[in-house]
Design an enzyme around this catalytic site. Structure first.
Site, mmCIF file in Angstrom:
data_model
loop_
_atom_site.group_PDB
_atom_site.id
_atom_site.type_symbol
_atom_site.label_atom_id
_atom_site.label_comp_id
_atom_site.label_asym_id
_atom_site.label_seq_id
_atom_site.Cartn_x
_atom_site.Cartn_y
_atom_site.Cartn_z
ATOM 1 C CD GLU A 275 -3.287 0.353 2.075
ATOM 2 O OE1 GLU A 275 -4.317 -0.235 1.726
ATOM 3 O OE2 GLU A 275 -3.071 0.694 3.253
ATOM 4 C CG HIS A 304 6.782 -29.834 -0.419
ATOM 5 N ND1 HIS A 304 7.294 -31.069 -0.757
ATOM 6 C CD2 HIS A 304 7.461 -29.437 0.685
ATOM 7 C CE1 HIS A 304 8.229 -31.414 0.111
ATOM 8 N NE2 HIS A 304 8.350 -30.434 1.010
ATOM 9 C CE LYS A 418 -11.249 2.648 1.774
ATOM 10 N NZ LYS A 418 -10.638 3.614 2.654
#
Ligand code: PA5
Length: 452
Positions: A275, A304, A418
């Site tokens: 951010e 893995h 938002k």
């Protein structure tokens, strides 16, 4: 307590000292940052000096009362730090309240959490600097109803602790109206730099975590450099190396922890780094679209899973290991009965020794494959080393922001999403954005494929 080993950045022709900005450029970046600390514009560098006593005394009083659990309601910088630190602690050392996090809005998770708690003995710690975050305020409202139903409106106020801006935001207005216990997030400290404010310290103290040692670790990290110029030797060079590697195409930073207890620190780092540095424009207003993508990996599990990609995929990843030198617990592989011959060398070995060999194997293999590697070595995991790690990364991030010439302390890129969400949920001033989204949802179905 904590060591950073950067040898693996300079093997082969990965990085040369000449790729870094000259000493003058680095000193300028540190000096500019120091000016912003001195003027009070940026407050996070002073946080290690916080006196923990008032919060400790307040929390001790709470721990003498009837509370058994705390729900920490917050998201992003208002929860990741506390979550990371508590995950790094040994649960048997936490003698405070059981801690639960209400972060994501997944209705099943939220419902399960709230159904599992006894509202009569639960403290609700609401953390939001802005006081307007959808996820936090929605869950707070749910908690409020649950507590009021259980104990009545008159008693409910005792259950709430608010941590928010001293003046701005809807939560602050409510604190003033209802008189809940409250703490301030300093206006000059942004969310992802706030773990050493009340945002972190209050819930940690309630959980019984040693906040004094956490602050002391952060202070030791900060004060290892006596002057801003000296800091260039560590924060500056470290930030410059990450930026220079990104310039050379290694613009993804994998933080791979070989300790489950440190996993939360990687999540915390990913938010801070992502951010802060992912920005469209520089400070001159020019389009730059910079950023170094943080990636979380867990050793040995990701050996893995992801390591094949890191070894043989695009040469764009710097792999930084989190390593523990002395684990608090260990087990030995039994020496008898004998294992199959091909595995007998494991017998009698501590798990920590096998773990360390796997880490070394992966690091060396990556180095041989021409990938830059570095290592953060925790002597042991304790509050001091965790505090030092948190503070170090905040400083490295801030210097990297200076070197990239961007504002590392805002996040304009998350605002549009938002606003659209608010608009879709009926907020008048964002209705036009919502209408635009609805209009684009039409089409004749040719872009969709569904399995019935
Ligand atoms: O770093 C930031 O500023 C953000 O990640 C915020 O912490 C996050 O969006 C939550 O914001 P608030 O504390 O205002 O609810």
């Amino acid at each position: 307590m904590l060591e950073y080993d950067r040898r693996g950045l300079y093997t082969g022709d990965l990085l040369q000292k000449s790729d870094l900005p000259d000493q003058q450029g680095l000193e300028k970046a540190i000096d500019d940052l120091q000016d912003r600390f001195d003027s009070g514009e940026l407050g996070f560098a002073d946080l290690p000096d916080t006196d923990p006593e008032p919060i400790t005394r307040w929390a001790e009083q709470k721990l003498r009362e009837e509370w058994t659990d705390q729900v920490v309601i917050g998201i992003g910088g208002s929860s990741l730090g506390v979550r990371a630190i508590l995950k790094s602690a040994r649960s048997e050392n936490l003698r405070g309240l059981r801690t639960h996090f209400a972060e994501n809005l997944d209705p099943e998770t939220v419902d399960r959490l709230f159904a599992s708690l006894d509202p009569k003995t639960t403290l609700v710690v609401v953390i939001t600097k802005s006081g307007t975050t959808i996820e936090t305020m929605s869950q707070f409202w749910l908690a409020r109803e649950i507590i009021e139903k259980a104990v009545g409106a008159a008693e409910a106020g005792r259950h709430f602790v608010a941590i928010t801006d001293p003046e701005r935001g809807e939560l602050r207005k409510m604190v003033d109206q209802y008189g809940w216990d409250d703490f301030e997030v300093p206006p000059n400290v942004g969310g992802r730099f706030s773990v050493l404010t009340a945002v972190g310290l209050v819930p940690l103290a309630l959980a019984g975590y040693p906040i004094k040692e956490l602050l002391s670790g952060a202070r030791k990290a900060r004060d290892q450099s006596k002057t801003p110029k000296e800091a260039v030797n560590f924060w500056g060079v470290c930030a410059a190396e990450h930026v220079a590697l990104a310039d050379k195409g290694f613009d993804q930073l994998v933080m791979m922890t070989y300790s489950d207890r440190l996993e939360g620190l990687v999540d915390w780092f990913a938010q801070l780094w992502g951010e802060s540095l992912g920005k469209a424009v520089n400070r001159k207003g020019e389009k730059v679209h910079v950023g170094i993508t943080p990636i979380k990996a867990v050793g040995v599990i990701d050996q893995h899973s992801q390591v094949q990609l890191y070894m043989e995929g695009p040469k764009n990843k710097h792999i930084s290991f989190l390593e523990v030198q002395s684990f608090d617990r260990d087990r030995k592989i039994p020496s008898s009965p004998p294992m199959p011959e091909a595995l007998q060398h494991l017998q009698g070995k501590d798990l920590s020794e096998i773990f360390a060999a796997e880490l070394e194997g992966t690091r060396s293999a990556l180095r041989d494959a021409g990938r830059p590697t570095s290592s953060w070595r925790f002597q042991r995991i304790d509050a001091e080393s965790v505090g030092a790690f948190l503070f170090s990364w905040q400083m490295i991030t801030a210097v990297a922001g200076e070197l990239l010439d961007i504002n590392a302390f805002d996040q304009p890129g998350v605002e549009l999403g938002k606003k659209i969400a608010h608009g879709l949920l009926g907020r008048e001033d964002h209705a036009a954005l919502a209408d635009k989204v609805r209009a684009s949802e039409g089409g004749d179905g040719q872009w969709r494929w569904s399995i019935k």
